[in-house]
Design an enzyme around this catalytic site. Structure first.
Site, PDB file in Angstrom:
ATOM      1  N   CYS A 223       5.808  -0.866 -29.752  1.00 34.18           N
ATOM      2  CA  CYS A 223       5.387  -1.003 -28.353  1.00 34.18           C
ATOM      3  C   CYS A 223       6.542  -1.456 -27.458  1.00 34.18           C
ATOM      4  O   CYS A 223       6.348  -1.681 -26.281  1.00 34.18           O
ATOM      5  CB  CYS A 223       4.201  -1.951 -28.233  1.00 34.18           C
ATOM      6  SG  CYS A 223       4.606  -3.640 -28.691  1.00 34.18           S
TER       7      CYS A 223
ATOM      8  N   GLU B 280       8.727  -9.080 -33.946  1.00 32.69           N
ATOM      9  CA  GLU B 280       9.811  -9.105 -32.958  1.00 32.69           C
ATOM     10  C   GLU B 280      10.805 -10.227 -33.246  1.00 32.69           C
ATOM     11  O   GLU B 280      11.691 -10.496 -32.460  1.00 32.69           O
ATOM     12  CB  GLU B 280       9.251  -9.179 -31.536  1.00 32.69           C
ATOM     13  CG  GLU B 280       8.247 -10.284 -31.295  1.00 32.69           C
ATOM     14  CD  GLU B 280       7.646 -10.246 -29.893  1.00 32.69           C
ATOM     15  OE1 GLU B 280       8.127  -9.504 -29.033  1.00 32.69           O
ATOM     16  OE2 GLU B 280       6.682 -10.993 -29.667  1.00 32.69           O
TER      17      GLU B 280
ATOM     18  N   ARG C  16      18.571 -10.013 -24.017  1.00 32.70           N
ATOM     19  CA  ARG C  16      18.138  -8.712 -23.492  1.00 32.70           C
ATOM     20  C   ARG C  16      18.276  -8.589 -21.976  1.00 32.70           C
ATOM     21  O   ARG C  16      18.227  -7.496 -21.421  1.00 32.70           O
ATOM     22  CB  ARG C  16      16.689  -8.429 -23.905  1.00 32.70           C
ATOM     23  CG  ARG C  16      15.701  -9.435 -23.385  1.00 32.70           C
ATOM     24  CD  ARG C  16      14.335  -9.301 -24.041  1.00 32.70           C
ATOM     25  NE  ARG C  16      13.406  -8.492 -23.271  1.00 32.70           N
ATOM     26  CZ  ARG C  16      12.108  -8.407 -23.531  1.00 32.70           C
ATOM     27  NH1 ARG C  16      11.587  -9.057 -24.561  1.00 32.70           N
ATOM     28  NH2 ARG C  16      11.323  -7.663 -22.798  1.00 32.70           N
TER      29      ARG C  16
ATOM     30  N   ARG D  50      -0.217  -6.401 -21.913  1.00 37.03           N
ATOM     31  CA  ARG D  50       0.575  -7.618 -21.653  1.00 37.03           C
ATOM     32  C   ARG D  50      -0.278  -8.561 -20.812  1.00 37.03           C
ATOM     33  O   ARG D  50      -0.290  -8.460 -19.588  1.00 37.03           O
ATOM     34  CB  ARG D  50       1.853  -7.265 -20.888  1.00 37.03           C
ATOM     35  CG  ARG D  50       2.919  -6.584 -21.725  1.00 37.03           C
ATOM     36  CD  ARG D  50       4.213  -6.443 -20.917  1.00 37.03           C
ATOM     37  NE  ARG D  50       5.356  -6.213 -21.762  1.00 37.03           N
ATOM     38  CZ  ARG D  50       5.881  -5.007 -21.993  1.00 37.03           C
ATOM     39  NH1 ARG D  50       5.365  -3.934 -21.448  1.00 37.03           N
ATOM     40  NH2 ARG D  50       6.943  -4.887 -22.773  1.00 37.03           N
TER      41      ARG D  50
ATOM     42  N   ARG E  76      -2.404  -8.386 -26.410  1.00 37.69           N
ATOM     43  CA  ARG E  76      -1.429  -9.354 -26.916  1.00 37.69           C
ATOM     44  C   ARG E  76      -1.741 -10.704 -26.284  1.00 37.69           C
ATOM     45  O   ARG E  76      -1.870 -10.797 -25.062  1.00 37.69           O
ATOM     46  CB  ARG E  76      -0.016  -8.930 -26.535  1.00 37.69           C
ATOM     47  CG  ARG E  76       0.985 -10.020 -26.860  1.00 37.69           C
ATOM     48  CD  ARG E  76       2.390  -9.614 -26.621  1.00 37.69           C
ATOM     49  NE  ARG E  76       2.740  -9.609 -25.212  1.00 37.69           N
ATOM     50  CZ  ARG E  76       3.914  -9.185 -24.781  1.00 37.69           C
ATOM     51  NH1 ARG E  76       4.798  -8.704 -25.616  1.00 37.69           N
ATOM     52  NH2 ARG E  76       4.203  -9.199 -23.499  1.00 37.69           N
TER      53      ARG E  76
ATOM     54  N   HIS F 121       0.825  -1.209   0.000  1.00 38.03           N
ATOM     55  CA  HIS F 121       0.000   0.000   0.000  1.00 38.03           C
ATOM     56  C   HIS F 121       0.857   1.256   0.000  1.00 38.03           C
ATOM     57  O   HIS F 121       0.530   2.234  -0.650  1.00 38.03           O
ATOM     58  CB  HIS F 121      -0.904   0.033   1.227  1.00 38.03           C
ATOM     59  CG  HIS F 121      -2.028  -0.924   1.129  1.00 38.03           C
ATOM     60  ND1 HIS F 121      -2.881  -0.923   0.053  1.00 38.03           N
ATOM     61  CD2 HIS F 121      -2.438  -1.910   1.933  1.00 38.03           C
ATOM     62  CE1 HIS F 121      -3.769  -1.875   0.211  1.00 38.03           C
ATOM     63  NE2 HIS F 121      -3.519  -2.497   1.347  1.00 38.03           N
TER      64      HIS F 121
ATOM     65  N   ASN G  22      12.091  -4.696 -28.100  1.00 34.68           N
ATOM     66  CA  ASN G  22      12.896  -5.364 -27.061  1.00 34.68           C
ATOM     67  C   ASN G  22      13.399  -6.719 -27.546  1.00 34.68           C
ATOM     68  O   ASN G  22      14.577  -7.048 -27.411  1.00 34.68           O
ATOM     69  CB  ASN G  22      12.070  -5.586 -25.781  1.00 34.68           C
ATOM     70  CG  ASN G  22      11.416  -4.325 -25.286  1.00 34.68           C
ATOM     71  OD1 ASN G  22      11.828  -3.239 -25.648  1.00 34.68           O
ATOM     72  ND2 ASN G  22      10.387  -4.458 -24.468  1.00 34.68           N
ATOM     73  N   ASP G  23      12.473  -7.503 -28.085  1.00 36.42           N
ATOM     74  CA  ASP G  23      12.877  -8.822 -28.574  1.00 36.42           C
ATOM     75  C   ASP G  23      13.543  -8.738 -29.939  1.00 36.42           C
ATOM     76  O   ASP G  23      14.512  -9.432 -30.200  1.00 36.42           O
ATOM     77  CB  ASP G  23      11.654  -9.748 -28.655  1.00 36.42           C
ATOM     78  CG  ASP G  23      11.363 -10.374 -27.308  1.00 36.42           C
ATOM     79  OD1 ASP G  23      12.323 -10.824 -26.655  1.00 36.42           O
ATOM     80  OD2 ASP G  23      10.198 -10.387 -26.899  1.00 36.42           O
TER      81      ASP G  23
HETATM   82  C1  PEP Z   1       9.010  -6.388 -27.069  1.00 36.55           C
HETATM   83  O1  PEP Z   1       9.569  -7.475 -27.226  1.00 36.55           O
HETATM   84  O2  PEP Z   1       9.463  -5.306 -27.496  1.00 36.55           O
HETATM   85  C2  PEP Z   1       7.746  -6.298 -26.334  1.00 36.55           C
HETATM   86  C3  PEP Z   1       7.048  -5.205 -26.301  1.00 36.55           C
HETATM   87  O3  PEP Z   1       7.352  -7.408 -25.645  1.00 36.55           O
HETATM   88  P1  PEP Z   1       7.978  -7.901 -24.260  1.00 36.55           P
HETATM   89  O4  PEP Z   1       8.938  -6.858 -23.789  1.00 36.55           O
HETATM   90  O5  PEP Z   1       6.823  -8.098 -23.351  1.00 36.55           O
HETATM   91  O6  PEP Z   1       8.637  -9.158 -24.670  1.00 36.55           O
HETATM   92 MG    MG Z   2       8.480  -9.339 -26.893  1.00 38.63          MG
END
Ligand code: PEP
Ligand code: MG
Length: 570
Positions: free
Chosen positions: A499, A428, A462, A293, A329, A188, A451-452
């Site tokens: 994203c 990705e 990563r 997510r 997603r 909290h 990211n991926d």
């Molecule tokens: C990504 O891979 O950029 C992504 C948005 O998904 P996550 O970071 O949840 O793998």
């Molecule tokens: Mg991803």
């Protein structure tokens, strides 16, 4: 001297320690005389009635601050709990406990059980039970609870833990920061600190013994560090960092709610990434949610969430987003994301294994349940669905056909859903990026998971710090791949969004806009800074920057170009 903990809200605060020790009521453990049970039970009932009234009043008082109102509403539930009532009753009638002792022993038993829960969200509800117990005991003993309603200017509250009612009523104007020995990121204290944007370090073990009242404290909520009476040079350093951080925060704050435009008036869609239905940050300030997510639902639960559970949560999110598009997603489990109730196959390289869509194909019931819940929820807002880890046209078609089969099922069952619901791909995996033109012909939209995509393109994990220099989101190679995807979807007249974290990095904003991106989806806290950054560049300038980046030779060259352009506009 330094103490470490978990940083909440971010930012740096410098202030004087205000140690807060809440009232502790020592209950005498003495049985009452036989025959006075009715009287003790009546005292318990009256205390409960008074506590209920106080909590109802507090819920009403906080009605414009739903996060806080929810805390008091949830506390009222304990007062309705039949099991608690029964235990208090038994303690009074069979053990001959006084009202105080019966309440204390009953609540303490529940606190002990709950605080041992492995689920942090449940464990942290122990603070609510403590709060309710204290409220009842105050009524019975006539003692008054200490509070944080009046504080000296620029106070850093230091406490073992803060009860929800302490934080909800505190003198916000004079609180520079919060430091507690207990509590984690879902407590909290964390919720309140975040909602007021108060820098906080929680779980700072030893704070109560090491800090003296009025000590000068630096609370670095970015790093989760508390410096006690720092030396002059360290203090100076923090002061400088604070000036920059405060300026950034002010800018972000003032821009967060504005529409996003480039300097020459080109509109940009600013979206948010949603990680949990419990947090509605950014709903007001965004144009859409580019990434929901859904795995949080599976990871927070102790069983596979049912269709009904998922439906209710997706519906709530859509309703709270008030008609703004939400991109759901489908389940992205595997890689570093595991489920405590479901054994996933042990693999040498889980990021290259049976992750996300691949797992859903192997476990069609899980996939079908989620898709049914999503389609059903689509009747309550603007939902679109996208598939993670698509690596080929085959993956895309298989996922799409799965969704279409679910759609048919619902039609046959005469269940309502949005017939315009769009299906998209996450790009990705490099193999999907390369055939973006083909995917753009079939999918309704794309979202780039930078990211991926970066980890797979650069072959650099990563999450692995030792290869972070190989994970190059600003390398010309990565920039070119991004440009290719954006171009192919734009040419096909399909929407494309980013994203991944890059969409929220203001250092990448002009570059992405220059590559043709018009939809950016990010953590809500990044909206302001990205919108502000966009306002400083014309599209033509962005395109020049993107062209230079594509022609550069190294990541360092690209970063130099971006920094130079940013400095011109600082
Ligand atoms: C990504 O891979 O950029 C992504 C948005 O998904 P996550 O970071 O949840 O793998
Ligand atoms: Mg991803």
């Amino acid at each position: 001297m330094q103490i470490k903990g978990v940083g909440i809200s971010g930012g740096i605060a410098i202030g004087k320690a205000y140690k807060f020790q809440p009232l502790e009521i020592v209950v005498e453990h003495k049985c009452c005389e036989e025959g006075c049970e009715d009287e003790q039970q009546l005292r318990c009932d009256l205390a409960k009635k008074a506590a209920k009234e106080q909590l109802a009043a507090l819920t009403e008082e906080m009605k414009n601050q739903p996060d806080k109102a929810k805390i008091f509403a949830a506390q009222q539930e304990f007062l309705e709990d039949e099991e608690i009532d029964e235990m208090i009753h038994d303690a009074v009638y069979y053990e001959h406990y006084s009202a105080e002792w019966a309440i204390e022993s009953t609540y303490d038993q529940f606190i002990k059980i709950i605080s041992k829960s492995k689920n942090a969200l449940i464990a942290e509800r122990a603070a609510d039970l403590r709060d309710v117990k204290l409220r009842l005991l105050c009524f019975l003993t006539g003692k008054k609870k200490k509070d944080l309603k009046h504080l000296p200017e620029n106070s850093v509250i230091v406490a073992k833990d803060l009860l929800p009612s302490d934080t909800a009523e505190m003198d916000r104007e004079n609180v520079a920061a919060i430091v507690t020995e207990e509590g984690g990121s879902t407590s909290h204290s964390a919720i309140i600190a975040k909602s007021y944007r108060i820098p906080a370090v929680l779980g700072a073990v030893g704070a109560m013994s090491q800090v003296e009242d009025e000590n000068l404290l630096v609370v670095d909520a970015d790093e989760g560090i508390v410096e006690i009476s720092p030396e002059a040079s360290l203090l100076e350093n923090y002061k400088e960092r604070k000036t920059v951080a405060d300026r950034d925060a002010e800018i972000a704050e003032s821009w967060a709610g504005k529409p996003a435009y480039t300097a020459d008036g080109v509109p940009i869609c600013a979206g948010i990434n949603i990680g949990s239905h419990k947090n509605t940050d950014g709903y007001e300030n965004c144009d859409y949610a580019g990434l929901l997510r859904t795995e949080f639902l599976y990871m927070d639960s102790n069983h596979l969430p049912t269709e009904e559970e998922q439906f209710n949560i997706y519906k709530t999110i859509l309703q709270n987003m008030k008609g703004k598009p939400v991109t759901l997603r489908t389940l992205d489990i595997g890689g570093d994301k595991t489920l405590k109730y479901k054994e996933l196959p042990k693999e040498a390289n889980p990021f290259l294994g049976r992750r996300a869509l691949r797992l859903c194909f192997d476990e069609p019931e899980i996939f079908r349940t989620q898709l049914r819940a999503a389609y059903r929820a689509s009747a309550y807002g603007k939902l679109q669905i996208m598939f993670p880890m698509v690596g080929s046209i085959d993956d895309w078609r298989k996922a799409r056909d799965f969704a279409l089969a679910v759609r048919k099922e619902l039609e046959n069952e005469h269940i309502d859903f949005d017939r315009e619901l769009k299906l998209g791909v996450m790009i990705e995996i490099p193999s999907a990026a390369i055939i973006a033109d083909k995917l753009a012909r079939e999918a309704d939209f794309a979202s780039i998971g930078t990211n991926d995509l970066c980890q797979y393109l650069c072959a650099a994990d990563r999450l692995e710090p030792s290869v972070k220099d190989y994970y190059q989101t600003y390398s010309p190679a990565f920039v070119r791949v991004l440009g290719h995807i954006i171009k192919q979807f734009t040419l096909a007249g399909k929407e494309v969004s980013v994203c991944g974290e890059m969409a929220g990095a203001h250092t990448a904003t002009a570059l992405l806009a220059g590559l043709g991106l018009r939809k950016f989806s990010m953590a809500p806290s990044s909206l302001g800074k990205v919108k502000y950054t966009l306002s400083k560049y014309t599209i033509e300038q962005c395109e020049q920057i993107a062209a230079m980046a594509c022609n550069a030779e190294t990541q360092a060259d690209v970063m130099e170009i971006l920094e130079k352009e940013a400095k011109k506009r600082a």
